[in-house]
Write a protein that holds these residues in place. Structure first.
Motif, PDB file in Angstrom:
ATOM      1  N   GLU A 132       1.256   6.954  -6.589  1.00 55.50           N
ATOM      2  CA  GLU A 132       0.210   7.969  -6.737  1.00 55.50           C
ATOM      3  C   GLU A 132       0.807   9.371  -6.670  1.00 55.50           C
ATOM      4  OE1 GLU A 132      -2.472   6.852  -3.593  1.00 55.50           O
ATOM      5  OE2 GLU A 132      -3.801   5.806  -4.980  1.00 55.50           O
ATOM      6  N   ILE A 138       2.188   1.848  -3.504  1.00 59.57           N
ATOM      7  CA  ILE A 138       1.117   2.390  -4.346  1.00 59.57           C
ATOM      8  C   ILE A 138       0.913   3.865  -4.041  1.00 59.57           C
ATOM      9  CG2 ILE A 138      -1.380   2.319  -4.780  1.00 59.57           C
ATOM     10  CD1 ILE A 138      -1.188  -0.729  -4.597  1.00 59.57           C
ATOM     11  N   LYS A 139       0.974   4.223  -2.773  1.00 59.19           N
ATOM     12  CA  LYS A 139       0.828   5.623  -2.386  1.00 59.19           C
ATOM     13  C   LYS A 139       1.960   6.472  -2.968  1.00 59.19           C
ATOM     14  CE  LYS A 139      -0.689   8.294   1.492  1.00 59.19           C
ATOM     15  NZ  LYS A 139      -1.310   8.221   2.778  1.00 59.19           N
ATOM     16  N   LEU A 175      -0.325   2.695 -12.606  1.00 58.38           N
ATOM     17  CA  LEU A 175      -1.033   2.798 -11.322  1.00 58.38           C
ATOM     18  C   LEU A 175      -2.410   2.141 -11.411  1.00 58.38           C
ATOM     19  CD1 LEU A 175      -1.260   3.909  -8.434  1.00 58.38           C
ATOM     20  CD2 LEU A 175      -2.091   6.060  -9.443  1.00 58.38           C
ATOM     21  N   ALA A 176      -3.128   2.370 -12.488  1.00 54.79           N
ATOM     22  CA  ALA A 176      -4.457   1.790 -12.659  1.00 54.79           C
ATOM     23  C   ALA A 176      -4.394   0.266 -12.672  1.00 54.79           C
ATOM     24  CB  ALA A 176      -5.107   2.313 -13.936  1.00 54.79           C
ATOM     25  N   LEU A 184      -2.171  -1.595 -11.175  1.00 49.51           N
ATOM     26  CA  LEU A 184      -1.869  -2.059  -9.816  1.00 49.51           C
ATOM     27  C   LEU A 184      -3.090  -1.986  -8.913  1.00 49.51           C
ATOM     28  CD1 LEU A 184       1.651  -0.481  -9.260  1.00 49.51           C
ATOM     29  CD2 LEU A 184       1.110  -2.902  -9.593  1.00 49.51           C
ATOM     30  N   LYS A 185      -3.926  -1.010  -9.144  1.00 50.47           N
ATOM     31  CA  LYS A 185      -5.120  -0.852  -8.315  1.00 50.47           C
ATOM     32  C   LYS A 185      -6.229  -1.819  -8.713  1.00 50.47           C
ATOM     33  CE  LYS A 185      -4.847   3.897  -6.767  1.00 50.47           C
ATOM     34  NZ  LYS A 185      -5.532   5.202  -6.797  1.00 50.47           N
ATOM     35  N   ALA A 186      -6.173  -2.338  -9.925  1.00 48.79           N
ATOM     36  CA  ALA A 186      -7.240  -3.220 -10.421  1.00 48.79           C
ATOM     37  C   ALA A 186      -7.172  -4.593  -9.801  1.00 48.79           C
ATOM     38  CB  ALA A 186      -7.152  -3.340 -11.934  1.00 48.79           C
ATOM     39  N   ALA A 192       0.838  -1.201   0.000  1.00 47.07           N
ATOM     40  CA  ALA A 192       0.000   0.000   0.000  1.00 47.07           C
ATOM     41  C   ALA A 192       0.876   1.256   0.000  1.00 47.07           C
ATOM     42  CB  ALA A 192      -0.930   0.001   1.202  1.00 47.07           C
ATOM     43  N   ASN A 215       0.216   6.696 -15.081  1.00 44.57           N
ATOM     44  CA  ASN A 215      -1.165   6.577 -14.633  1.00 44.57           C
ATOM     45  C   ASN A 215      -1.740   5.207 -15.009  1.00 44.57           C
ATOM     46  OD1 ASN A 215      -3.413   7.858 -13.308  1.00 44.57           O
ATOM     47  ND2 ASN A 215      -4.387   7.959 -15.311  1.00 44.57           N
TER      48      ASN A 215
END
Length: 68
Positions: free
Chosen positions: A10, A6-7, A63-64, A66-68, A3, A60
């Motif tokens: 971001e 990921i932050k 990041l998308a 990784l968040k999926a 996390a 971006n």
């Protein structure tokens, strides 16, 4: 990816978005205020704006995913 990582990503995406926005603003100012006198600068401004937007877009997308 953690996390925290990921932050951090971001934060990188946000910085790249800011840089892209600044380049777009510079390009806009050129077109709106100085186009007829500085038209030769148009291509270099457009290329740097494109590069900044591409860098943001690539990060971006990363990041998308990784968040999926």
């Amino acid at each position: 990816m953690s996390a925290e990582e990921i932050k951090e990503l971001e934060a990188v995406v946000n910085k790249l978005k800011f840089k892209a926005s600044m380049k777009a603003s510079e390009l806009h100012d050129l077109v709106e205020d100085r186009l007829l006198s500085d038209f030769e600068d148009l291509i270099p401004f457009a290329e740097t704006t494109y590069a900044a937007c591409k860098a943001w877009s690539d990060k971006n997308k990363e990041l998308a995913k990784l968040k999926a």
